[in-house]
Design a protein around this motif. Structure first.
Motif, mmCIF file in Angstrom:
data_model
loop_
_atom_site.group_PDB
_atom_site.id
_atom_site.type_symbol
_atom_site.label_atom_id
_atom_site.label_comp_id
_atom_site.label_asym_id
_atom_site.label_seq_id
_atom_site.Cartn_x
_atom_site.Cartn_y
_atom_site.Cartn_z
ATOM 1 N N ASP A 196 14.997 11.344 -5.232
ATOM 2 C CA ASP A 196 13.832 11.981 -4.624
ATOM 3 C C ASP A 196 12.516 11.434 -5.162
ATOM 4 O OD1 ASP A 196 15.347 13.495 -2.983
ATOM 5 O OD2 ASP A 196 14.926 15.416 -3.924
ATOM 6 N N LEU A 197 12.486 10.988 -6.401
ATOM 7 C CA LEU A 197 11.254 10.457 -6.992
ATOM 8 C C LEU A 197 11.381 8.964 -7.291
ATOM 9 C CD1 LEU A 197 10.398 13.340 -9.469
ATOM 10 C CD2 LEU A 197 9.495 12.959 -7.190
ATOM 11 N N VAL A 198 12.295 8.294 -6.572
ATOM 12 C CA VAL A 198 12.560 6.881 -6.862
ATOM 13 C C VAL A 198 12.157 5.979 -5.711
ATOM 14 C CG1 VAL A 198 14.359 5.192 -7.428
ATOM 15 C CG2 VAL A 198 14.449 7.500 -8.413
ATOM 16 N N ILE A 199 12.618 6.280 -4.495
ATOM 17 C CA ILE A 199 12.461 5.377 -3.358
ATOM 18 C C ILE A 199 11.400 5.920 -2.398
ATOM 19 C CG2 ILE A 199 13.624 4.294 -1.400
ATOM 20 C CD1 ILE A 199 16.241 4.593 -2.932
ATOM 21 N N PRO A 200 10.338 5.174 -2.126
ATOM 22 C CA PRO A 200 9.355 5.621 -1.138
ATOM 23 C C PRO A 200 10.011 5.885 0.211
ATOM 24 C CG PRO A 200 8.511 3.750 -2.378
ATOM 25 C CD PRO A 200 9.952 3.895 -2.745
ATOM 26 N N ASP A 201 9.630 6.977 0.842
ATOM 27 C CA ASP A 201 10.132 7.369 2.162
ATOM 28 C C ASP A 201 11.598 7.779 2.152
ATOM 29 O OD1 ASP A 201 7.618 6.499 3.236
ATOM 30 O OD2 ASP A 201 8.407 4.477 3.131
ATOM 31 N N LEU A 202 12.275 7.647 0.994
ATOM 32 C CA LEU A 202 13.683 8.028 0.869
ATOM 33 C C LEU A 202 14.548 7.312 1.900
ATOM 34 C CD1 LEU A 202 13.301 11.862 0.185
ATOM 35 C CD2 LEU A 202 13.711 10.020 -1.463
ATOM 36 N N SER A 203 14.173 6.096 2.239
ATOM 37 C CA SER A 203 14.888 5.334 3.252
ATOM 38 C C SER A 203 15.965 4.473 2.597
ATOM 39 C CB SER A 203 13.904 4.447 4.021
ATOM 40 O OG SER A 203 14.581 3.644 4.947
ATOM 41 N N VAL A 204 17.232 4.713 2.976
ATOM 42 C CA VAL A 204 18.358 4.025 2.351
ATOM 43 C C VAL A 204 19.282 3.490 3.433
ATOM 44 C CG1 VAL A 204 20.402 4.292 0.899
ATOM 45 C CG2 VAL A 204 18.264 5.416 0.255
ATOM 46 N N ALA A 235 0.839 -1.200 0.000
ATOM 47 C CA ALA A 235 0.000 0.000 0.000
ATOM 48 C C ALA A 235 0.875 1.252 0.000
ATOM 49 C CB ALA A 235 -0.922 -0.001 1.219
ATOM 50 N N ARG A 236 2.010 1.185 0.703
ATOM 51 C CA ARG A 236 2.924 2.326 0.718
ATOM 52 C C ARG A 236 3.508 2.579 -0.666
ATOM 53 N NH1 ARG A 236 4.419 6.288 0.340
ATOM 54 N NH2 ARG A 236 5.970 7.544 1.440
ATOM 55 N N VAL A 237 3.890 1.519 -1.368
ATOM 56 C CA VAL A 237 4.424 1.665 -2.723
ATOM 57 C C VAL A 237 3.350 2.194 -3.664
ATOM 58 C CG1 VAL A 237 5.370 0.399 -4.693
ATOM 59 C CG2 VAL A 237 6.181 -0.101 -2.378
ATOM 60 N N ASP A 238 2.135 1.671 -3.545
ATOM 61 C CA ASP A 238 1.042 2.144 -4.401
ATOM 62 C C ASP A 238 0.778 3.630 -4.187
ATOM 63 O OD1 ASP A 238 0.811 -0.441 -5.308
ATOM 64 O OD2 ASP A 238 -0.941 -0.926 -4.078
ATOM 65 N N SER A 252 -11.137 13.956 2.125
ATOM 66 C CA SER A 252 -9.852 13.501 1.610
ATOM 67 C C SER A 252 -9.816 13.454 0.094
ATOM 68 C CB SER A 252 -9.530 12.106 2.164
ATOM 69 O OG SER A 252 -9.581 12.098 3.570
ATOM 70 N N GLY A 253 -10.913 13.870 -0.563
ATOM 71 C CA GLY A 253 -10.952 13.917 -2.013
ATOM 72 C C GLY A 253 -11.540 12.676 -2.631
ATOM 73 N N ALA A 254 -12.062 12.840 -3.847
ATOM 74 C CA ALA A 254 -12.633 11.719 -4.592
ATOM 75 C C ALA A 254 -11.540 11.019 -5.383
ATOM 76 C CB ALA A 254 -13.725 12.241 -5.528
ATOM 77 N N ALA A 255 -11.831 9.803 -5.827
ATOM 78 C CA ALA A 255 -10.871 9.024 -6.599
ATOM 79 C C ALA A 255 -10.382 9.820 -7.797
ATOM 80 C CB ALA A 255 -11.509 7.714 -7.057
ATOM 81 N N GLY A 256 -9.085 9.812 -7.998
ATOM 82 C CA GLY A 256 -8.487 10.572 -9.090
ATOM 83 C C GLY A 256 -7.971 11.924 -8.659
ATOM 84 N N SER A 257 -8.462 12.420 -7.521
ATOM 85 C CA SER A 257 -7.984 13.708 -7.002
ATOM 86 C C SER A 257 -7.966 13.666 -5.476
ATOM 87 C CB SER A 257 -8.863 14.849 -7.505
ATOM 88 O OG SER A 257 -10.214 14.640 -7.113
ATOM 89 N N ASN A 258 -7.616 12.499 -4.947
ATOM 90 C CA ASN A 258 -7.651 12.297 -3.498
ATOM 91 C C ASN A 258 -6.250 12.348 -2.912
ATOM 92 O OD1 ASN A 258 -7.371 9.781 -5.019
ATOM 93 N ND2 ASN A 258 -7.213 8.809 -3.016
ATOM 94 N N LEU A 259 -6.192 12.456 -1.597
ATOM 95 C CA LEU A 259 -4.919 12.388 -0.904
ATOM 96 C C LEU A 259 -4.331 10.983 -1.032
ATOM 97 C CD1 LEU A 259 -5.939 14.364 2.278
ATOM 98 C CD2 LEU A 259 -4.152 15.055 0.671
ATOM 99 N N PRO A 260 -3.015 10.845 -1.057
ATOM 100 C CA PRO A 260 -2.409 9.515 -1.193
ATOM 101 C C PRO A 260 -2.595 8.700 0.077
ATOM 102 C CG PRO A 260 -0.723 11.155 -0.764
ATOM 103 C CD PRO A 260 -2.012 11.914 -0.955
ATOM 104 N N GLY A 261 -2.372 7.410 -0.035
ATOM 105 C CA GLY A 261 -2.582 6.495 1.084
ATOM 106 C C GLY A 261 -1.440 6.463 2.065
ATOM 107 N N VAL A 262 -1.102 7.611 2.600
ATOM 108 C CA VAL A 262 -0.043 7.749 3.606
ATOM 109 C C VAL A 262 -0.556 8.679 4.695
ATOM 110 C CG1 VAL A 262 1.869 7.347 2.014
ATOM 111 C CG2 VAL A 262 0.981 9.672 2.317
ATOM 112 N N PRO A 263 0.091 8.698 5.846
ATOM 113 C CA PRO A 263 -0.364 9.609 6.904
ATOM 114 C C PRO A 263 -0.351 11.066 6.468
ATOM 115 C CG PRO A 263 1.126 7.971 7.804
ATOM 116 C CD PRO A 263 1.160 7.796 6.319
ATOM 117 N N VAL A 264 -1.376 11.789 6.905
ATOM 118 C CA VAL A 264 -1.393 13.246 6.783
ATOM 119 C C VAL A 264 -0.956 13.777 8.138
ATOM 120 C CG1 VAL A 264 -2.790 15.294 6.355
ATOM 121 C CG2 VAL A 264 -3.180 13.217 5.016
ATOM 122 N N ASN A 265 0.286 14.202 8.222
ATOM 123 C CA ASN A 265 0.897 14.530 9.502
ATOM 124 C C ASN A 265 0.467 15.875 10.053
ATOM 125 O OD1 ASN A 265 2.666 12.139 9.619
ATOM 126 N ND2 ASN A 265 3.591 13.047 7.806
#
Length: 1010
Positions: free
Chosen positions: A167-175, A84-87, A725-738
């Motif tokens: 920056d646009l390759v690895i989710p969370d930029l965790s290395v 889900a995080r990758v998606d 949180s927005g409708a499908a196609g223009s919604n917030l991504p499936g990650v925490p809103v901090n």
């Protein structure tokens, strides 16, 4: 997390150290009389490994941080949903691509709110936790660095400057691991995630490869390597053979294994354990290459337990067939496997039968006693080992508890003699010039000017062994004399992990930020950043009536106050929750701390109750009950994670809990009512209130996995909630809103959301959300605030430092300003799609780089829903360089800046010029955007060449090849393809204008590929 902390913390000393030593601390043993029942300890939680730790370790600061972070993503009983995080990451990349093309002023499309507006404001002079380092074996000026939450960075000048690559390759930029192919150095492998359970890096998403020195990337081994990669290594003589160890992130052991590729990373096969259905019970911490025997490469790996494990299978393993099969070194005199924790290997390049191994025990300690972990050495290719008994006990113990599960490294000079040069790192770090017989500290609490403590990674130059780089919690350092002296080498590597930021209402140039292990920082635009408070830093608050009064927060809600602008501090903890008091009230690692919007002397903090002071911190009182829940028959206390205070009614207070509940008092805390019906049930991350309506509030949530509700709105004081949180196609991504913030002009409809995938905004009360420009990208954002000037917006990220933008066109939908030269001066044109309370536009001009000056005011329409056109002719056309912009003024006096345009006249106009490409960033392959335009000008007819280069200096596309060009402004266009017609990958590129007679110029662009 509260299910772990329903007991009295005690003796949790927050140790703050003078600059530059401000380290991650562990805790002393706590009171053992109040404990959660064992059944609850084991059954509730996120990760099996962490939940099984002894109570004293779970309550240490590092594990408290880790649990707090992971709770956002899995809740009390869940498991982190990696897919889900990758998606969600892929969704945000698509959102970025879809939204960025609208900034194309060339096509005349609407200029969006944040187009090209973001600037990283630092700190540019300090970096964050650097978990991995790797040299290019053929060029010791080229080094790659991996930040725990900041991605991969590359330097081509030995650390004088750095460029981000992922920056646009690895989710969370965790290395956590980087390997450079010795046979083909443009092949770079990056393992995502961090196997240390004490890290707050998220679970990894597999292995990534670049074949062009970091310019482009692809994910490899997708069917095997799906989680955290603890180590990746390329065969020294065969680029096709790649070894990678995978770790299951503490959920279970079903992914712990060594995998091998024989086709350069295209496919992988599990090679340890040998049985196809079994997996390692420990963590494969390190892999190293030894000598060549009978034409086959020898490899070693060390498997150790994670925290408090006791697996006998752990130890050092050896392969004699290029990594295809492995056998444990069982009779080499090594410690019992059950006593081995985190470990590292080091083998000198010119004597590969010599092996060193540094081991912590599973509690994270090191011990010099016989047959217990420490430093071990073999001189016969691993057939036998002897213990080096002089390892400093302070390596992990220093002034804190044991910490070897958090930071540990081992380095060795490539060339070896009878006396090897060794480097060991933990909390502190030491070098030895005599194979470990004696040690000298180069990073410790006693060295005021040494490298930052908490040592994470090391790379010894394979060309010049006196040249050493280390990665710490405070960035990268270099020694050019084998560890004696060190210099800071993270300038420009913006990887600090902030938790919160604070703005000075009286000065929009000032920003304060609280960072992991790096305290509180003060940033002033145009000046160097300064460190003003030590330890782990959280929420800074500046008194809006007096900028010299500053409040700062440490871990677990420990609060301090300065009345002299941050030079001196006094603790303002209440006796009921002061650190060190056996009966103090527990709190979460990250504790909400905020100031009343109506009373600058009233401050609130959240522990297991809400607390308030009415006199600037001199006296505190609990103003709520304990908020409890029942689990497995046990009554447990929630932690307060968010506090919202109504500017419209000072008696309305909201409290958001880690269990997803929201409580409200409308009578200043006398009674509290539950307002949780209809909420998503995940941790509450923030609550903000309307400036004019006491019943209106907006709440954001962690909402792990695929849950759709991430921002909720109430207009009736919590009686009901609406998912915005927005409708499908223009919604917030499936990650925490901090965090969410309200716009100053339109607070009920325009909001900003700090998500783990960048900043999103809505202008229609949450019906649709868009990503806020490509400059900031998809960095994990934890805090967003709009300054009192209504224009400046700043964002704190956890891994990419602090960013600034301008919400410059919110009340007026402005089509970008353009300029053209005429015989009578410069003609400026602009349009508005709509206007809201628009007073008009100041036309501002900078002549020959002098400060901007107002040259004319053009009255606006006030309010309009139709397109309107404006123009202004500036008669000044003396020789020189001109920059223009608009300062749009609202009826309430607030202002918003437009884009800038540039023209030149006379001798200046006759010089060699190369403009910034537009649009930049350029979205290659998206039909809406077409090509990017590059403008240039030669002073005299000349032969011109215009070339696109990769960040590594490789020619990508020649746009103009030795073409005779006339004077005056010229255009060139690039469609984002290389010389072979293939689309280029996302990344940073350079374009160079070369002439036969007038010299050359270079500029940079950013490309986002479809």
């Amino acid at each position: 997390m509260s299910r772990f902390y329903n007991f009295a913390f005690s003796l949790l000393l927050l140790c703050f150290f003078a600059y530059p030593v401000f380290a991650q601390q562990s805790e002393n043993p706590e009171d053992e009389t109040l404990k959660i029942p064992v059944t609850v300890q084991r059954e509730v939680g996120l990760y099996k490994g962490i939940n099984s730790l002894p109570e004293s370790l779970r309550r240490s600061k590092v594990f408290a941080r880790s649990l707090h972070e992971l709770e956002h993503y899995a809740g009390f009983d869940g498991v982190y949903d990696r897919q889900a995080r990758v998606d969600a990451f892929e969704q945000s990349k698509a959102d970025l691509a879809r939204g960025a093309w609208t900034s194309d002023k060339v096509s005349g499309s609407k200029f969006p709110v944040f187009a090209d507006a973001w600037t990283n404001i630092g700190p540019a002079n300090y970096g964050g936790m650097t978990k991995s380092l790797a040299f290019d074996p053929t060029n010791n000026n080229v080094i790659y660095a991996g930040a725990v939450a900041g991605g991969v960075w590359k330097t081509q000048n030995a650390g004088a400057s750095w460029t981000p690559l992922t920056d646009l390759v690895i989710p969370d930029l965790s290395v956590g691991s980087i390997a450079v192919d010795p046979s083909s150095p443009n092949n770079i492998y990056v393992g995502s995630g961090d196997p240390s359970e004490a890290s707050d890096a998220l679970a990894g998403t597999g292995l990534y490869k670049s074949a062009d020195g970091g310019l482009t990337w692809k994910k490899i081994g997708a069917t095997k390597l799906t989680g955290t990669i603890s180590k990746v290594l390329v065969h020294p003589g065969n680029s096709n053979i790649v070894l990678a160890s995978s770790y299951a992130d503490g959920i279970n052991n079903s992914n712990n294994a060594v995998f091998r590729s024989t086709d350069g990373g295209t496919t992988f096969t599990k090679v340890f354990p040998a049985n196809a259905t079994t997996y390692a019970n420990g963590v494969i911490w390190d892999i190293a290459a030894g000598d060549v025997v009978s034409g086959s490469q020898t490899f070693y790996f060390v498997e150790g337990n994670n925290v408090s494990g006791n697996q006998a299978e752990c130890g050092i393993y050896k392969s004699l067939d290029d990594g295809a099969t492995w056998v444990k070194i069982a009779n080499g005199g090594l410690p019992s496997g059950s006593t081995i924790g985190k470990a590292a290997l080091a083998i000198p390049q010119n004597e590969k039968t010599k092996i060193y191994c540094l081991m912590a025990d599973p509690s994270g300690d090191i011990n010099g006693n016989s047959n217990l972990p420490g430093l071990w050495k073999s001189t016969d290719a691993g057939f036998s080992f002897t213990q080096v008994k002089t390892v400093p006990s302070s390596l992990f113990n220093a002034t804190s508890g044991p910490q070897g599960w958090y930071d540990l490294y081992l380095g060795i000079t490539p060339s070896t003699t009878t006396n090897d040069t060794l480097y060991i790192g933990g909390i502190e770090a030491y070098y030895s010039y005599n194979s470990g017989a004696s040690w000298t500290a180069y990073s410790s609490y006693q060295l005021n000017n040494g490298p930052h403590v908490d040592n994470q990674s090391i790379a010894v130059d394979p060309i010049n062994s006196r040249n050493v780089f280390i990665g710490t919690d405070g960035g990268v350092y270099r020694s050019t004399n084998a560890g004696i002296d060190w210099s800071y080498r993270s300038t420009g590597m913006e990887t600090m992990r902030f938790y919160h930021i604070g703005l000075d209402a009286k000065d929009h140039l000032k920003t304060y930020g609280g960072a992991q292990d790096q305290g509180i920082w003060k940033l002033v635009s145009g000046q160097a950043s300064s460190f003003i408070f030590g330890g782990d830093g959280f929420q800074p608050i500046v008194d809006p009536t007096n900028s010299n009064t500053l409040y700062v927060e440490g871990p677990f809600g420990d609060v301090y106050k300065s009345v002299d602008g941050g030079y001196n501090y006094n603790s303002i903890d209440a006796p009921a929750f002061t650190q060190g008091n056996v009966l103090f009230e527990p709190s979460d690692w990250e504790t909400p701390f905020t100031m009343s919007p109506t009373n600058h002397l009233a401050l609130f903090c959240g522990r297991q109750r809400v607390w308030r002071t009415l006199d600037g911190g001199s006296n505190w009182a609990a103003v709520s009950p304990f908020f409890t829940y029942t689990y497995h028959g046990n009554t447990l206390d929630f932690f307060v994670e968010a506090i919202g205070l109504s500017p419209a009614n000072s008696s309305y207070w909201w409290a958001g809990l880690n269990g997803g509940n929201i409580k409200l008092t409308v009578n200043s805390g006398n009674t509290w009512n539950d307002k949780s019906t209809g909420l998503p049930g995940s941790e509450v991350r923030s609550i903000v209130c309307s400036p004019t309506d006491q019943n209106w509030a907006l709440a954001s949530f962690a909402s792990w996995g695929t849950g759709p509700a991430r921002v909720m709105l109430t207009t009736n004081a919590g009686s009901s909630w609406k998912n915005v949180s927005g409708a499908a196609g223009s919604n917030l991504p499936g990650v925490p809103v901090n965090c969410v913030a309200l716009d100053s002009i339109s607070p009920t409809t325009t909001w900003y959301a700090a998500t783990d995938n960048g900043i999103y905004y809505t202008r229609d009360a949450g019906a649709t959300w868009s990503i806020a420009g490509s400059g900031l990208g998809l960095a994990p954002c934890v805090d967003v605030q709009v300054h009192a000037n209504k224009t400046t917006i700043r964002v704190g990220t956890h891994g990419r430092s602090i960013w600034e933008g301008n919400v410059n066109v919110l009340p007026v939908e402005l089509t970008g300003l353009t300029a053209s030269k005429t015989t009578t001066g410069t003609n400026l044109l602009w349009k508005t799609e709509s206007e809201h309370d628009d007073s008009g536009f100041w036309v501002e001009r900078s002549y020959n780089y002098q400060p901007f000056e107002d040259i004319s005011f053009i009255t606006g329409a006030g309010n309009s829903n139709s397109e309107r056109s404006y123009s202004y002719l500036d008669p000044k056309h003396d020789d020189g360089y001109y920059i223009y912009r608009l300062n749009q003024i609202d009826l309430d006096g607030s202002s918003h800046l437009s884009n800038i345009v540039e023209v030149s006249y006379g001798a200046t106009a006759s010089s060699l010029q190369l403009g910034q490409n537009f649009p930049n960033p350029y979205l290659a392959g998206y039909s809406q955007q077409g090509s990017t335009r590059i403008q240039y000008q030669v002073p005299n007819p000349d032969v011109v060449t215009l070339t696109i280069y990769s960040i590594a200096g490789t020619s990508v596309r020649t746009l103009i090849d030795h073409v005779q060009t006339s004077t005056g402004e010229q255009d060139a266009f690039w469609d984002g393809t290389d010389n072979n017609g293939k689309p280029v990958a996302s990344g940073v590129y350079y374009y160079k204008l070369e002439t036969a007679a007038s010299g050359s110029m270079i500029k940079k662009m950013v490309v986002v590929s479809k």
